[in-house]
Design a protein around this motif. Structure first.
Motif, PDB file in Angstrom:
ATOM      1  N   TYR A   1       9.906  -8.911  -7.276  1.00  0.00           N
ATOM      2  CA  TYR A   1       8.842  -8.265  -8.027  1.00  0.00           C
ATOM      3  C   TYR A   1       7.917  -7.544  -7.050  1.00  0.00           C
ATOM      4  N   LEU A   2       7.925  -6.231  -7.080  1.00  0.00           N
ATOM      5  CA  LEU A   2       7.043  -5.478  -6.177  1.00  0.00           C
ATOM      6  C   LEU A   2       5.694  -5.332  -6.871  1.00  0.00           C
ATOM      7  N   SER A   3       4.719  -6.035  -6.354  1.00  0.00           N
ATOM      8  CA  SER A   3       3.445  -6.058  -7.043  1.00  0.00           C
ATOM      9  C   SER A   3       2.633  -4.795  -6.774  1.00  0.00           C
ATOM     10  N   SER A   4       2.479  -4.445  -5.515  1.00  0.00           N
ATOM     11  CA  SER A   4       1.531  -3.377  -5.212  1.00  0.00           C
ATOM     12  C   SER A   4       2.014  -2.527  -4.046  1.00  0.00           C
ATOM     13  N   VAL A   5       1.754  -1.247  -4.122  1.00  0.00           N
ATOM     14  CA  VAL A   5       2.004  -0.332  -3.006  1.00  0.00           C
ATOM     15  C   VAL A   5       0.706   0.414  -2.756  1.00  0.00           C
ATOM     16  N   THR A   6       0.262   0.438  -1.531  1.00  0.00           N
ATOM     17  CA  THR A   6      -0.952   1.206  -1.257  1.00  0.00           C
ATOM     18  C   THR A   6      -0.945   1.678   0.180  1.00  0.00           C
ATOM     19  N   GLY A   7      -1.919   2.486   0.523  1.00  0.00           N
ATOM     20  CA  GLY A   7      -2.012   2.997   1.879  1.00  0.00           C
ATOM     21  C   GLY A   7      -3.355   2.646   2.495  1.00  0.00           C
ATOM     22  N   VAL A   8      -3.404   2.660   3.799  1.00  0.00           N
ATOM     23  CA  VAL A   8      -4.659   2.509   4.527  1.00  0.00           C
ATOM     24  C   VAL A   8      -4.640   3.540   5.647  1.00  0.00           C
ATOM     25  N   ASP A   9      -5.748   4.233   5.813  1.00  0.00           N
ATOM     26  CA  ASP A   9      -5.838   5.236   6.870  1.00  0.00           C
ATOM     27  C   ASP A   9      -6.583   4.635   8.062  1.00  0.00           C
TER      28      ASP A   9
ATOM     29  N   HIS B   1     -13.000   5.487  -7.843  1.00  0.00           N
ATOM     30  CA  HIS B   1     -13.407   4.115  -7.613  1.00  0.00           C
ATOM     31  C   HIS B   1     -13.210   3.689  -6.157  1.00  0.00           C
ATOM     32  N   GLU B   2     -12.045   4.048  -5.587  1.00  0.00           N
ATOM     33  CA  GLU B   2     -11.726   3.522  -4.267  1.00  0.00           C
ATOM     34  C   GLU B   2     -12.496   4.244  -3.173  1.00  0.00           C
ATOM     35  N   LYS B   3     -12.664   5.553  -3.305  1.00  0.00           N
ATOM     36  CA  LYS B   3     -13.450   6.274  -2.294  1.00  0.00           C
ATOM     37  C   LYS B   3     -14.895   5.783  -2.319  1.00  0.00           C
ATOM     38  N   ILE B   4     -15.458   5.670  -3.510  1.00  0.00           N
ATOM     39  CA  ILE B   4     -16.830   5.170  -3.621  1.00  0.00           C
ATOM     40  C   ILE B   4     -16.891   3.736  -3.116  1.00  0.00           C
ATOM     41  N   GLY B   5     -15.847   2.960  -3.430  1.00  0.00           N
ATOM     42  CA  GLY B   5     -15.821   1.559  -3.007  1.00  0.00           C
ATOM     43  C   GLY B   5     -15.829   1.399  -1.505  1.00  0.00           C
TER      44      GLY B   5
ATOM     45  N   LYS C   1     -17.689  -5.071   9.332  1.00  0.00           N
ATOM     46  CA  LYS C   1     -18.924  -4.347   9.050  1.00  0.00           C
ATOM     47  C   LYS C   1     -19.389  -4.678   7.626  1.00  0.00           C
ATOM     48  N   ALA C   2     -20.451  -3.996   7.202  1.00  0.00           N
ATOM     49  CA  ALA C   2     -21.044  -4.321   5.905  1.00  0.00           C
ATOM     50  C   ALA C   2     -20.276  -3.717   4.740  1.00  0.00           C
ATOM     51  N   ASN C   3     -19.316  -2.827   5.046  1.00  0.00           N
ATOM     52  CA  ASN C   3     -18.598  -2.142   3.979  1.00  0.00           C
ATOM     53  C   ASN C   3     -17.106  -2.404   4.113  1.00  0.00           C
ATOM     54  N   PRO C   4     -16.387  -2.467   3.001  1.00  0.00           N
ATOM     55  CA  PRO C   4     -14.932  -2.607   3.124  1.00  0.00           C
ATOM     56  C   PRO C   4     -14.334  -1.347   3.737  1.00  0.00           C
ATOM     57  N   TYR C   5     -13.383  -1.548   4.655  1.00  0.00           N
ATOM     58  CA  TYR C   5     -12.724  -0.380   5.247  1.00  0.00           C
ATOM     59  C   TYR C   5     -11.739   0.206   4.258  1.00  0.00           C
ATOM     60  N   ARG C   6     -11.081  -0.675   3.529  1.00  0.00           N
ATOM     61  CA  ARG C   6     -10.161  -0.226   2.485  1.00  0.00           C
ATOM     62  C   ARG C   6     -10.380  -1.121   1.279  1.00  0.00           C
ATOM     63  N   TYR C   7     -10.368  -0.504   0.120  1.00  0.00           N
ATOM     64  CA  TYR C   7     -10.613  -1.240  -1.109  1.00  0.00           C
ATOM     65  C   TYR C   7      -9.679  -0.651  -2.146  1.00  0.00           C
ATOM     66  N   HIS C   8      -8.608  -1.378  -2.432  1.00  0.00           N
ATOM     67  CA  HIS C   8      -7.607  -0.849  -3.370  1.00  0.00           C
ATOM     68  C   HIS C   8      -7.484  -1.781  -4.561  1.00  0.00           C
ATOM     69  N   VAL C   9      -7.303  -1.189  -5.716  1.00  0.00           N
ATOM     70  CA  VAL C   9      -7.149  -1.974  -6.931  1.00  0.00           C
ATOM     71  C   VAL C   9      -5.733  -1.795  -7.440  1.00  0.00           C
ATOM     72  N   ARG C  10      -5.019  -2.891  -7.563  1.00  0.00           N
ATOM     73  CA  ARG C  10      -3.701  -2.868  -8.191  1.00  0.00           C
ATOM     74  C   ARG C  10      -3.947  -3.094  -9.687  1.00  0.00           C
ATOM     75  N   ALA C  11      -3.929  -2.005 -10.430  1.00  0.00           N
ATOM     76  CA  ALA C  11      -4.347  -2.083 -11.819  1.00  0.00           C
ATOM     77  C   ALA C  11      -3.146  -2.322 -12.718  1.00  0.00           C
TER      78      ALA C  11
ATOM     79  N   TYR D   1      -6.819  -5.295  -2.957  1.00  0.00           N
ATOM     80  CA  TYR D   1      -6.453  -5.326  -1.542  1.00  0.00           C
ATOM     81  C   TYR D   1      -7.668  -4.848  -0.753  1.00  0.00           C
ATOM     82  N   VAL D   2      -8.260  -5.753   0.011  1.00  0.00           N
ATOM     83  CA  VAL D   2      -9.490  -5.445   0.730  1.00  0.00           C
ATOM     84  C   VAL D   2      -9.239  -5.580   2.222  1.00  0.00           C
ATOM     85  N   VAL D   3      -9.630  -4.555   2.979  1.00  0.00           N
ATOM     86  CA  VAL D   3      -9.560  -4.623   4.435  1.00  0.00           C
ATOM     87  C   VAL D   3     -10.986  -4.556   4.960  1.00  0.00           C
ATOM     88  N   SER D   4     -11.338  -5.537   5.775  1.00  0.00           N
ATOM     89  CA  SER D   4     -12.665  -5.541   6.368  1.00  0.00           C
ATOM     90  C   SER D   4     -12.536  -5.358   7.867  1.00  0.00           C
ATOM     91  N   THR D   5     -13.495  -4.635   8.459  1.00  0.00           N
ATOM     92  CA  THR D   5     -13.527  -4.541   9.914  1.00  0.00           C
ATOM     93  C   THR D   5     -14.700  -5.336  10.473  1.00  0.00           C
TER      94      THR D   5
END
Lengths: 592, 213
Positions: free
Chosen positions: A61-69, A265-269, A545-555, A539-543
């Motif tokens: 079962y492939l749950s989620s596919v996303t990218g991180v820059d 949502h994700e860019k603002i997030g 800092k005070a903001n998430p570096y990546r914030y993805h929603v598997r909807a 899917y949350v990536v933190s570095t």
């Protein structure tokens, strides 16, 4: 990133780790970055690794596919999360690509559920999925300039990389973004864009890509027609568009078009602080704000290692299950709307839902956008009284008497109804193997007879303390999806009754001291809950800092739509409306 | 008859009061219009859910004569813009607005439709529908409660009450122009800003040329 990290996390699954790394020597590595887990796979080996994952290791079962820059390391990472429908922890694999020329083989032949998600990664990051059958933009329109989620892409109203912006805080200033924009609007054009020598993109290629006819050449020749249903149409549950190729009244092909509610949502997030994202999650699946909060809180708590007090856990589960009831009420009411029973069943369903909204409003302060959960607990406890009654008394009465009666009422009037049965039975059949392959989730998956529910498959919070059943039905048609929803509402009332029986009468609802800016250690996490519509993952990536570096929603609504075209083929156009209603989508979540 | 209609300055004999009311044409005309505003079935986002709840039994929009939601713009008087207006959606919204017959009204329901709301900074979000079509009533909230929406509808009724047959636009000599439909290009393009865009592009070219020199 340090490559000799002694405190590195343990591999997710020992068996997978041994065989994957050993078998693909040099092509697959454990991800040893601090706070990360999973495996990094060489791009060209990805299909082979995916085949092994699916066929030999049970990750079907492939749950989620996303990218991180990762702009500092000059690569784009594509992250895949796979699960076993038999239950257990998931696994994630990553592919690191060059930012200038990101190309990776597609996984659509192995996991067809990757289709729309890969298109989204292409749309947002410009990653080319080699071999993808229909690689075109999905959330933005064809011809849009740039790949918005890349870290060096700036929107028209760009102010600073992260919030709080200097213009607002701490001074408390106010600034109108329109004033800084030469057009006075939220637009920016690429340099050199010449308005006089430009033609807009059309939908012609989309219309041409549809399969037009099923005729075998023997029957009378008829022209096939293409019909657009939506984006403004009462049956599409929002601003959703289905492009349908028709042979007479029979659907030969259907292509969903979405993005009409893509509100970034994700860019603002990624500009927001961690806590600022909480109210935004309310607006994803706006019928289920409580359980959206729940998933996001879990994802960040995983990173923080925060504890949740006992009473808060119980209230969380109560709220999530009440949300499930209210969502299914809505879904059933509007499924009947789509069937032609215009408004009456929906009015009964909304009447029951209003009682649940009263609980939310009294507790969280808002009917729909609850913004109720915090990292490590809840925003506030129950109020003393609710509609002039003692709150505990009111909720107990609600889950013991009122809601079960309302569910019975719907069941009694609808389940055996002749029109409901003849319109729903045998329509939009989704076999179990296909449901898993297309990453269908929630009632859509369980109505196909697959007993996969995260509450038991990968249990979170304190669900293991409650006695409840996972509802499945064998046939996978519209009728079974309806029945699964009715069953799930009953199970949810059971859970709520147990919560009201066992909940500690007193106790903390928040651990630690409330703070505006939480400290989140560096790393990644994938927090997920079984939302009423299916698996909702963050899917949350933190570095650090005070903001998430990546914030993805598997909807779940978004991924569930992948199979819509398959379900509708061969049916009449009126059935497409019913099939869409039975999938139960919310556009806030589809488009994000 | 209806007390709110009768003109107190012109006395009516008491035996006729149950059957006769003396009023102005404006008043009876507006009374009819304000009591039968038909909204369009048109939901964009979260606010649409509250709009549906307002139409349902608990809040019962039918008390105001507005329960007849029409699925086609040709039969609708009121467009409730209930949710975030995105760039991808705004051409359709403008087209729907153009298809509505006069007299027509627009209500911006919620923070997003009024000014972009929490999503204002987003790259695909329009900062309020009033950038494209004229708005009569703004209802604040995220989302506005059904009570707030009903309050907005009452405010719209007040606006209709204050209009006069002699001065309204749609009975005047000039026909109202359709709003130019925006086009999707590299970014959303409003045809009304054609000249501005051409000028900006010229400036950019000059700048790059001067850099090259």
């Amino acid at each position: 990133m340090s490559d000799k990290d002694s405190s590195g996390t343990l591999p997710v699954n020992e068996v997978a780790s041994d065989s994957l790394v050993a078998r693909f020597d040099g092509e697959v590595h454990s991800d040893t970055r601090e706070g990360y887990e999973g495996y990094i796979v060489a791009a060209n080996m990805l299909p082979e690794v995916a085949n092994v994952l699916r066929d030999e290791l049970g990750y079907d079962y492939l749950s989620s596919v996303t990218g991180v820059d990762y702009i500092d390391e000059n690569h784009i990472e594509v992250v895949y999360h796979a699960d076993q429908t038999a239950g257990g922890k998931g696994i994630n694999i990553k592919v690191q690509l060059d930012r200038e020329n990101p190309v990776v083989p597609t996984l659509v032949p192995i996991y067809p559920g990757a289709d729309f998600q890969e298109r989204e990664v292409f749309d947002m990051y410009g990653v080319q999925f080699d071999g993808h059958p229909n690689l075109r933009r999905i959330l933005m329109w064809d011809g849009f300039h740039g790949y918005p989620l890349r870290k060096d892409w700036k929107e028209a109203y760009y102010e600073e990389d992260v919030k709080p912006f200097d213009s607002r805080w701490p001074g408390g200033g106010v600034k109108r973004s329109e004033a800084d924009n030469p057009y006075g609007k939220n637009v920016s054009y690429p340099p050199g864009f010449d308005i006089n020598n430009w033609t807009p993109e059309t939908d012609d290629s989309l219309y041409e890509s549809l399969q037009k006819t099923t005729s075998n050449g023997k029957s009378l020749h008829t022209d096939s027609i293409v019909v657009n249903i939506g984006p403004q149409h009462p049956s599409t549950h929002g601003v959703f568009r289905m492009v349908v190729a028709l042979d007479g009244e029979t659907i030969t092909d259907l292509q969903p078009v979405m993005g009409y509610l893509h509100r970034n949502h994700e860019k603002i997030g990624e500009r927001n602080t961690f806590l600022q994202n909480m109210p935004y999650t309310d607006r994803l699946d706006y019928l289920c704000s409580m359980s959206n909060n729940f998933g996001y809180a879990l994802a960040v708590e995983q990173l923080m290692g925060a504890d949740v007090p006992e009473r808060a856990e119980y209230i969380r589960i109560l709220m999530a299950e009440l949300t499930r009831i209210s969502n299914h009420m809505w879904a059933i009411g509007f499924l009947l709307n789509d069937l032609g029973a215009f408004q009456t069943p929906a009015l009964y369903a909304i009447r029951a839902r209003e009682l649940i909204l009263d609980v939310f409003e009294a507790t969280a302060g808002s009917r729909m956008m609850c913004n109720y959960m915090r990292f490590g607990g809840l925003a506030r406890d129950f109020p003393d009284t609710l509609r002039g009654e003692d709150t505990v008394q009111f909720i107990t009465d609600l889950v013991e008497n009122t809601l079960p009666k309302a569910i019975d009422e719907l069941d009694q009037f609808l389940t055996a109804n002749e029109i409901v049965r003849s319109r729903c039975i045998g329509v939009g059949v989704l076999p179990p193997d296909k449901a898993i392959a297309y990453s269908a989730a929630g009632p859509l998956l369980r109505a196909s007879g697959v007993p996969y529910d995260l509450r038991t498959a990968d249990s979170y919070s304190i669900y293991d303390r409650f006695d409840f059943d996972i509802c499945t039905r064998p046939n996978g048609d519209v009728y079974d999806r309806y029945l699964v929803r009715v069953d799930e509402m009953r199970e949810s009332t059971r859970i709520c009754q147990q919560v009201m029986r066992d909940i500690p009468a007193e106790g903390e609802i928040f651990s630690g001291k409330p703070q505006y800016n939480v400290r989140v250690p560096a790393g990644e996490s994938y927090g997920r809950v079984e939302n009423p519509k299916g698996e909702l993952g963050y899917y949350v990536v933190s570095t650090g800092k005070a903001n998430p570096y990546r914030y993805h929603v598997r909807a779940p609504s978004f991924v569930n739509l992948t199979v819509l075209g398959e379900l509708c083929k061969g049916h009449k156009v009126a059935d497409a409306v019913v099939i869409l209603g039975s999938i139960d989508i919310v556009l806030g979540e589809v488009d994000r | 008859m209806n007390n709110e209609l009768s003109n107190p300055d012109i006395p009516v004999p008491s035996e006729l009061q149950s059957a006769v009311t003396i009023t102005s044409l404006d008043k009876i005309y507006n009374w009819g219009r304000r009591s039968s505003i038909w909204p369009m079935v048109f939901g964009l986002a979260c606010c649409a859910i509250e709009m549906i709840c307002t139409a349902a039994s608990r809040f019962d929009i039918a008390r105001f004569g507005m329960e007849v939601f029409r699925a086609t713009p040709r039969q609708a008087d009121l467009m409730i813009v209930s949710g975030t207006v995105t760039k991808k959606m705004v051409p359709q919204i403008v087209r729907l607005f153009n298809q509505m017959p006069e007299p027509k009204y627009v209500m911006a329901m919620g923070a997003c439709a009024s000014g972009g709301g929490p999503f204002k900074e987003g790259y695909n979000v329009v900062s309020g529908i009033d950038k494209f079509v004229p708005v009569d009533v703004y209802v604040p909230g995220c989302p506005p409660t059904p009570q707030a929406l009903l309050h907005g509808l009452i405010k719209l009724q007040e606006k209709i009450d204050s209009q006069s047959l002699k001065s309204v636009r749609w009975y005047g000599q000039e026909t109202s122009e359709a709003v130019p439909v925006p086009v999707l290009g590299p970014d959303l393009f409003d045809p009304r800003q054609h000249a501005l865009l051409a000028q900006q592009a010229g400036q950019v070219q000059e700048n790059t040329e001067s850099v090259e020199e």
